[in-house]
Design a protein around this motif. Sequence first.
Motif, PDB file in Angstrom:
ATOM      1  N   ALA A  19      60.015  40.327  43.917  1.00  0.00           N
ATOM      2  CA  ALA A  19      60.771  41.489  43.399  1.00  0.00           C
ATOM      3  C   ALA A  19      60.790  41.573  41.795  1.00  0.00           C
ATOM      4  O   ALA A  19      61.443  42.419  41.182  1.00  0.00           O
ATOM      5  N   HIS A  20      60.699  40.456  40.904  1.00  0.00           N
ATOM      6  CA  HIS A  20      61.289  40.365  39.659  1.00  0.00           C
ATOM      7  C   HIS A  20      60.458  39.247  39.053  1.00  0.00           C
ATOM      8  O   HIS A  20      60.990  37.932  39.369  1.00  0.00           O
ATOM      9  N   CYS A  21      59.576  39.463  38.059  1.00  0.00           N
ATOM     10  CA  CYS A  21      58.759  38.169  37.281  1.00  0.00           C
ATOM     11  C   CYS A  21      58.203  38.557  36.235  1.00  0.00           C
ATOM     12  O   CYS A  21      58.019  39.815  35.639  1.00  0.00           O
ATOM     13  N   HIS A  22      57.957  37.652  35.212  1.00  0.00           N
ATOM     14  CA  HIS A  22      57.608  37.984  33.825  1.00  0.00           C
ATOM     15  C   HIS A  22      56.147  37.078  33.469  1.00  0.00           C
ATOM     16  O   HIS A  22      56.109  36.457  32.566  1.00  0.00           O
ATOM     17  N   PRO A  23      55.087  37.045  34.300  1.00  0.00           N
ATOM     18  CA  PRO A  23      53.932  36.311  34.095  1.00  0.00           C
ATOM     19  C   PRO A  23      53.277  36.655  32.702  1.00  0.00           C
ATOM     20  O   PRO A  23      52.551  35.906  32.447  1.00  0.00           O
ATOM     21  N   MET A 287      69.750  44.941  41.507  1.00  0.00           N
ATOM     22  CA  MET A 287      70.306  44.189  40.577  1.00  0.00           C
ATOM     23  C   MET A 287      69.755  42.685  40.795  1.00  0.00           C
ATOM     24  O   MET A 287      69.754  41.940  41.766  1.00  0.00           O
ATOM     25  N   HIS A 288      69.026  42.589  39.616  1.00  0.00           N
ATOM     26  CA  HIS A 288      68.143  41.018  39.812  1.00  0.00           C
ATOM     27  C   HIS A 288      68.850  39.776  39.454  1.00  0.00           C
ATOM     28  O   HIS A 288      69.968  39.832  38.545  1.00  0.00           O
ATOM     29  N   SER A 289      68.573  38.839  40.230  1.00  0.00           N
ATOM     30  CA  SER A 289      69.008  37.545  40.079  1.00  0.00           C
ATOM     31  C   SER A 289      70.630  37.806  40.059  1.00  0.00           C
ATOM     32  O   SER A 289      71.425  37.399  38.911  1.00  0.00           O
ATOM     33  N   SER A 343      61.083  35.314  41.749  1.00  0.00           N
ATOM     34  CA  SER A 343      60.921  33.954  41.210  1.00  0.00           C
ATOM     35  C   SER A 343      61.369  34.215  39.576  1.00  0.00           C
ATOM     36  O   SER A 343      62.086  33.076  39.119  1.00  0.00           O
ATOM     37  N   ASP A 344      61.642  35.216  39.082  1.00  0.00           N
ATOM     38  CA  ASP A 344      62.134  35.563  37.923  1.00  0.00           C
ATOM     39  C   ASP A 344      61.183  34.591  36.604  1.00  0.00           C
ATOM     40  O   ASP A 344      61.789  34.331  35.841  1.00  0.00           O
ATOM     41  N   LEU A 345      60.182  34.287  37.044  1.00  0.00           N
ATOM     42  CA  LEU A 345      59.267  33.026  36.436  1.00  0.00           C
ATOM     43  C   LEU A 345      58.606  33.831  35.306  1.00  0.00           C
ATOM     44  O   LEU A 345      57.948  34.935  35.372  1.00  0.00           O
TER      45      LEU A 345
HETATM   46 ZN   LIG Z   1      63.987  39.140  34.229  1.00  0.00          ZN
END
Ligand SMILES: [Zn+2]
Length: 388
Positions: A19-23, A287-289, A343-345
């Motif tokens: 649902a949310h990551c930054h590759p 609302m992420h993480s 993952s928010d990775l």
């Molecule tokens: Zn983020």
Amino acid sequence: MDGNEDRVDAIWQIGVFDAHCHPTDILASIKDIANMKAKVLAVMSTRLQDQDLVREAAGRYLLKDSRPDFLEDDSRYVIPAFGWHPWFSHQLYNDLDKDVEPDQVQHYEMVLTPKPADIGFMQALPRPRSLRQFLQETEERLKEFPYALVGEVGLDRSFRLPEGPSSMTGDMKGKTGGSEEEYTPGSREGRPLSPYRVNIDHQKAILKAQFGLAAKLRRPVSVHSVQAHGLVFEVMEALWKGHERPSKAQRKKAREAAKAHHPDDDEKSQQVAEQSKASPFPPRLCMHSYSGPPDALKRFLAPSVPADIYFSFSMAINFSNASTAKVTSVIKAVPDDRILVESDLHCAGERMDKLLEEIVLKVCEVKEWPVEDGVRRLKENWMRFIFG
Ligand SMILES: [Zn+2]
């Protein structure tokens, strides 16, 4: 094969949806998405440097169906999210009310707190950009991908600006230990932190404008909130004022009144009329993480709240620096149909898969869901959050 491996295989067969990551922070990792086990990544943009990178990644892993079921295919997909993160909110000037480009130093004096005494610090920051223009460009990007989200946006009361200019060459190597890949410029890049924050009113103005865009295009939003859950809620609440969901008793009363006036009107036609009204708030938010306490969930989940609010959890944030007991109690308290994983990775590939696998298993464990059942629920939640 032992039981654990079976469980893990089942996870990937049913499908895992980030649902949310930054590759795009490690651009070279984008090619690795093709070989990942995760099915779809919702890839955030945050600042000037990554908007086009996210757009390109979405083009490379393009979703052709407007509401696919992801059952019968082997491809991997990117859902893009376009937005401006609170950590970079000072780089935008608010020209929604008056259309003038401010002097750089005056702008930074106005939005930073405490007011920097060092003019050099402010002169070394990027030239501030027009919020109005950013919103126009973002609207175009969102229209290019009808399923794109708005994100990452939000409020953060704890972050401080890094010292010194961003390395425009982006040659920070090995920050994660082991990775030799280049970082996309514009992030913290391991720089030491200054004492300066972005004042919350400015952050709120940038957030509100982006919520407005999401409302206009009926898009879901991925929200960052650090020590600011109450404030984020207040920004949302101000947008939906007058559009709260009526209570059961109020609905009944309205139905009876409508029947008395127009005996032919049924509940359905009333609902249709309600839905066709343009709403000034985004339909769905994540609302992420999510790092708030269980008690804070109540406001977001109140029956009068007219938007559907989801909460996603990551190993990277929720299980690294918070107390496990607190996160566990929050995960327990989030309704089963409003929980997501992420993952928010900053880097696609095996590590991202691993973190997703861990958080999926963790959520299933805390929720006491049999794994296959839990993975299916998480998939359904993700589908509902993204596509409505
Ligand atoms: Zn983020």
